[in-house]
Design a protein around this motif. Structure first.
Motif, PDB file in Angstrom:
ATOM      1  N   ASN A  93       0.846  -1.191   0.000  1.00  0.00           N
ATOM      2  CA  ASN A  93       0.000   0.000   0.000  1.00  0.00           C
ATOM      3  C   ASN A  93       0.888   1.251   0.000  1.00  0.00           C
ATOM      4  O   ASN A  93       1.656   1.461   0.944  1.00  0.00           O
ATOM      5  N   PRO A  94       0.807   2.099  -1.013  1.00  0.00           N
ATOM      6  CA  PRO A  94       1.726   3.247  -1.104  1.00  0.00           C
ATOM      7  C   PRO A  94       1.595   4.234   0.046  1.00  0.00           C
ATOM      8  O   PRO A  94       2.585   4.826   0.472  1.00  0.00           O
ATOM      9  N   LEU A  95       0.377   4.418   0.568  1.00  0.00           N
ATOM     10  CA  LEU A  95       0.184   5.349   1.676  1.00  0.00           C
ATOM     11  C   LEU A  95       0.833   4.815   2.946  1.00  0.00           C
ATOM     12  O   LEU A  95       1.535   5.545   3.665  1.00  0.00           O
ATOM     13  N   VAL A  96       0.622   3.531   3.224  1.00  0.00           N
ATOM     14  CA  VAL A  96       1.236   2.915   4.404  1.00  0.00           C
ATOM     15  C   VAL A  96       2.752   2.888   4.248  1.00  0.00           C
ATOM     16  O   VAL A  96       3.491   3.126   5.211  1.00  0.00           O
ATOM     17  N   ARG A  97       3.212   2.612   3.032  1.00  0.00           N
ATOM     18  CA  ARG A  97       4.661   2.602   2.786  1.00  0.00           C
ATOM     19  C   ARG A  97       5.266   3.981   3.056  1.00  0.00           C
ATOM     20  O   ARG A  97       6.371   4.094   3.602  1.00  0.00           O
ATOM     21  N   LEU A  98       4.537   5.033   2.715  1.00  0.00           N
ATOM     22  CA  LEU A  98       5.001   6.403   2.993  1.00  0.00           C
ATOM     23  C   LEU A  98       5.106   6.638   4.494  1.00  0.00           C
ATOM     24  O   LEU A  98       6.085   7.229   4.977  1.00  0.00           O
ATOM     25  N   VAL A  99       4.113   6.157   5.249  1.00  0.00           N
ATOM     26  CA  VAL A  99       4.159   6.291   6.714  1.00  0.00           C
ATOM     27  C   VAL A  99       5.394   5.581   7.262  1.00  0.00           C
ATOM     28  O   VAL A  99       6.107   6.112   8.122  1.00  0.00           O
ATOM     29  N   TYR A 100       5.666   4.378   6.757  1.00  0.00           N
ATOM     30  CA  TYR A 100       6.848   3.636   7.209  1.00  0.00           C
ATOM     31  C   TYR A 100       8.135   4.389   6.864  1.00  0.00           C
ATOM     32  O   TYR A 100       9.086   4.412   7.652  1.00  0.00           O
ATOM     33  N   LYS A 101       8.178   5.017   5.712  1.00  0.00           N
ATOM     34  CA  LYS A 101       9.373   5.783   5.332  1.00  0.00           C
ATOM     35  C   LYS A 101       9.591   6.966   6.277  1.00  0.00           C
ATOM     36  O   LYS A 101      10.730   7.344   6.571  1.00  0.00           O
ATOM     37  N   ILE A 102       8.497   7.548   6.757  1.00  0.00           N
ATOM     38  CA  ILE A 102       8.601   8.656   7.712  1.00  0.00           C
ATOM     39  C   ILE A 102       9.087   8.152   9.060  1.00  0.00           C
ATOM     40  O   ILE A 102       9.898   8.799   9.742  1.00  0.00           O
ATOM     41  N   LEU A 103       8.605   6.962   9.467  1.00  0.00           N
ATOM     42  CA  LEU A 103       8.954   6.411  10.770  1.00  0.00           C
ATOM     43  C   LEU A 103      10.338   5.765  10.804  1.00  0.00           C
ATOM     44  O   LEU A 103      10.975   5.709  11.864  1.00  0.00           O
ATOM     45  N   ALA A 104      10.808   5.287   9.650  1.00  0.00           N
ATOM     46  CA  ALA A 104      12.036   4.479   9.610  1.00  0.00           C
ATOM     47  C   ALA A 104      13.271   5.159  10.207  1.00  0.00           C
ATOM     48  O   ALA A 104      14.101   4.484  10.834  1.00  0.00           O
ATOM     49  N   PRO A 105      13.467   6.479  10.049  1.00  0.00           N
ATOM     50  CA  PRO A 105      14.681   7.097  10.607  1.00  0.00           C
ATOM     51  C   PRO A 105      14.720   7.180  12.134  1.00  0.00           C
ATOM     52  O   PRO A 105      15.764   7.506  12.710  1.00  0.00           O
ATOM     53  N   ILE A 106      13.616   6.928  12.809  1.00  0.00           N
ATOM     54  CA  ILE A 106      13.619   7.012  14.278  1.00  0.00           C
ATOM     55  C   ILE A 106      14.618   5.980  14.823  1.00  0.00           C
ATOM     56  O   ILE A 106      14.530   4.795  14.491  1.00  0.00           O
ATOM     57  N   PRO A 107      15.566   6.398  15.646  1.00  0.00           N
ATOM     58  CA  PRO A 107      16.580   5.459  16.145  1.00  0.00           C
ATOM     59  C   PRO A 107      15.966   4.323  16.943  1.00  0.00           C
ATOM     60  O   PRO A 107      15.022   4.524  17.720  1.00  0.00           O
ATOM     61  N   LYS A 108      16.519   3.144  16.744  1.00  0.00           N
ATOM     62  CA  LYS A 108      16.044   1.982  17.488  1.00  0.00           C
ATOM     63  C   LYS A 108      16.168   2.211  18.987  1.00  0.00           C
ATOM     64  O   LYS A 108      15.289   1.828  19.768  1.00  0.00           O
ATOM     65  N   SER A 109      17.243   2.865  19.408  1.00  0.00           N
ATOM     66  CA  SER A 109      17.473   3.098  20.833  1.00  0.00           C
ATOM     67  C   SER A 109      16.338   3.918  21.444  1.00  0.00           C
ATOM     68  O   SER A 109      15.926   3.688  22.586  1.00  0.00           O
ATOM     69  N   THR A 110      15.810   4.878  20.700  1.00  0.00           N
ATOM     70  CA  THR A 110      14.706   5.700  21.179  1.00  0.00           C
ATOM     71  C   THR A 110      13.453   4.861  21.381  1.00  0.00           C
ATOM     72  O   THR A 110      12.747   4.995  22.393  1.00  0.00           O
ATOM     73  N   ILE A 111      13.190   3.972  20.439  1.00  0.00           N
ATOM     74  CA  ILE A 111      11.986   3.140  20.520  1.00  0.00           C
ATOM     75  C   ILE A 111      12.056   2.213  21.732  1.00  0.00           C
ATOM     76  O   ILE A 111      11.086   2.064  22.480  1.00  0.00           O
ATOM     77  N   TYR A 112      13.227   1.618  21.966  1.00  0.00           N
ATOM     78  CA  TYR A 112      13.352   0.709  23.101  1.00  0.00           C
ATOM     79  C   TYR A 112      13.338   1.458  24.437  1.00  0.00           C
ATOM     80  O   TYR A 112      12.885   0.918  25.451  1.00  0.00           O
ATOM     81  N   LYS A 113      13.820   2.691  24.446  1.00  0.00           N
ATOM     82  CA  LYS A 113      13.702   3.496  25.671  1.00  0.00           C
ATOM     83  C   LYS A 113      12.234   3.724  25.999  1.00  0.00           C
ATOM     84  O   LYS A 113      11.823   3.647  27.161  1.00  0.00           O
ATOM     85  N   LEU A 114      11.429   4.003  24.976  1.00  0.00           N
ATOM     86  CA  LEU A 114       9.994   4.175  25.188  1.00  0.00           C
ATOM     87  C   LEU A 114       9.354   2.864  25.643  1.00  0.00           C
ATOM     88  O   LEU A 114       8.473   2.857  26.510  1.00  0.00           O
ATOM     89  N   ARG A 115       9.815   1.745  25.085  1.00  0.00           N
ATOM     90  CA  ARG A 115       9.312   0.444  25.529  1.00  0.00           C
ATOM     91  C   ARG A 115       9.680   0.182  26.982  1.00  0.00           C
ATOM     92  O   ARG A 115       8.864  -0.305  27.774  1.00  0.00           O
ATOM     93  N   ASN A 116      10.909   0.527  27.359  1.00  0.00           N
ATOM     94  CA  ASN A 116      11.367   0.275  28.728  1.00  0.00           C
ATOM     95  C   ASN A 116      10.595   1.098  29.755  1.00  0.00           C
ATOM     96  O   ASN A 116      10.399   0.655  30.887  1.00  0.00           O
ATOM     97  N   VAL A 117      10.156   2.287  29.372  1.00  0.00           N
ATOM     98  CA  VAL A 117       9.295   3.067  30.263  1.00  0.00           C
ATOM     99  C   VAL A 117       8.027   2.273  30.562  1.00  0.00           C
ATOM    100  O   VAL A 117       7.573   2.186  31.710  1.00  0.00           O
ATOM    101  N   MET A 118       7.470   1.662  29.522  1.00  0.00           N
ATOM    102  CA  MET A 118       6.259   0.865  29.684  1.00  0.00           C
ATOM    103  C   MET A 118       6.540  -0.374  30.536  1.00  0.00           C
ATOM    104  O   MET A 118       5.716  -0.774  31.361  1.00  0.00           O
ATOM    105  N   VAL A 119       7.715  -0.986  30.372  1.00  0.00           N
ATOM    106  CA  VAL A 119       8.084  -2.154  31.177  1.00  0.00           C
ATOM    107  C   VAL A 119       8.143  -1.778  32.650  1.00  0.00           C
ATOM    108  O   VAL A 119       7.555  -2.446  33.505  1.00  0.00           O
ATOM    109  N   HIS A 120       8.850  -0.696  32.961  1.00  0.00           N
ATOM    110  CA  HIS A 120       9.055  -0.322  34.362  1.00  0.00           C
ATOM    111  C   HIS A 120       7.761   0.157  35.026  1.00  0.00           C
ATOM    112  O   HIS A 120       7.469  -0.190  36.166  1.00  0.00           O
ATOM    113  N   LYS A 121       6.982   0.947  34.305  1.00  0.00           N
ATOM    114  CA  LYS A 121       5.745   1.475  34.886  1.00  0.00           C
ATOM    115  C   LYS A 121       4.699   0.379  35.062  1.00  0.00           C
ATOM    116  O   LYS A 121       3.888   0.418  35.983  1.00  0.00           O
ATOM    117  N   GLY A 122       4.728  -0.615  34.179  1.00  0.00           N
ATOM    118  CA  GLY A 122       3.698  -1.638  34.213  1.00  0.00           C
ATOM    119  C   GLY A 122       4.044  -2.859  35.040  1.00  0.00           C
ATOM    120  O   GLY A 122       3.219  -3.751  35.189  1.00  0.00           O
TER     121      GLY A 122
END
Length: 285
Positions: free
Chosen positions: A164-193
């Motif tokens: 899907n070209p629209l979804v692919r565009l969304v993924y292209k926008i999201l792709a540059p986000i550093p993996k480390s940032t995403i896992y930091k956000l995940r770890n907040v959820m781990v610790h709080k939950g």
């Protein structure tokens, strides 16, 4: 790269390699008093087929987060050299919210992931499970938050494979986000939950009660396995050997699959994601 067709001979060899890895996980857990249970299709295979589901080549293991942390430390000292416990900490390019135990003497590359330079090889999946909030609105928010983070990780694949070209565009926008940032956000959820609750789940994986049997599960229950299913265990025969599974196998499998003893129609008896490169040399075993 194009998908390659896995022959039955290759599938049998993959299963032998995976079974050896499952033995290794069991050994390390037994020696270090770490609890695990077989999960998903592996638990289903143990109950319905006494081994692998005939058309599948997959092994899933579930652990509470505290047990997974101990398992990861034990693996640093005890894993044979040909194995690699792959998660966000051990492989800077790894993108998923659960772990894989890899056999590095093999090559196993999923279609669409050839450009991602993480370590590859035949694997089994290990799911660290975290607590689900008691309050239903928080369960729903946790699920939505995990979904967004999961898609952020997947973006590095989806930007190339999504049709899907629209979804692919969304993924292209999201792709540059550093993996480390995403896992930091995940770890907040781990610790709080991680206040002990009645249900647990892998935060960056589809909620287990929202899979095949979603309509039969209440809104309150569908966001996680019962914690007791991981604590109250017994051994089950899988490929002629014994491994730990939940004692409440009927409740657990009914929760995920519904009528789990009923075989799916032939057109749905297929394996997992397609593979573009596969090498199974003699050193794999």
């Amino acid at each position: 790269m194009d998908e390659i067709k896995i022959t039955e001979e290759q599938r049998e060899r993959i299963r032998k390699i995976q079974l050896e890895m499952l033995r290794e996980v069991h050994r390390i857990c037994e020696e270090n008093h770490i609890k695990y249970v077989l999960g998903y299709g592996t638990m289903l295979g143990a109950v319905r087929h006494k081994g692998f589901i005939p058309w599948d080549d997959d092994v899933d293991i579930l652990m509470l987060r505290k047990d997974y942390r101990r398992f990861r430390e034990a693996c640093k000292k005890e894993l044979p050299q040909k194995y690699f416990l792959q998660d966000e900490c051990s492989d800077e390019y790894y993108l998923w919210g659960y772990s894989k135990l890899r056999n590095l003497n093999t090559t196993y590359v999923r279609c669409g992931q050839e450009h991602i330079p993480y370590k590859n090889g035949v694997f089994i999946d290990i799911f660290p499970l975290d607590n689900v909030p008691w309050f239903l609105p928080f369960r729903i928010l946790q699920d939505a938050y995990g979904f967004v983070l999961r898609k952020m990780l997947w973006a590095k694949v989806g930007k190339n494979t999504e049709k899907n070209p629209l979804v692919r565009l969304v993924y292209k926008i999201l792709a540059p986000i550093p993996k480390s940032t995403i896992y930091k956000l995940r770890n907040v959820m781990v610790h709080k939950g991680n206040k002990v609750s009645d249900r647990v789940r892998c935060l960056l994986f589809t909620a287990p009660g929202k899979e095949e049997n979603k309509k039969a599960n209440s809104l309150y229950s569908r966001y996680g396995f019962k914690r007791d299913w991981l604590l109250d265990r017994e051994k089950y025969v899988f490929e002629g050997e014994e491994f730990w599974g939940t004692r409440a196998y009927d409740d657990c499998l009914s929760y995920v699959y519904g009528d789990y003893m009923k075989l799916p129609p032939e057109e749905k008896r297929v394996g997992h994601a397609p593979v573009s490169k596969l090498e199974l040399n003699q050193e794999g075993l």
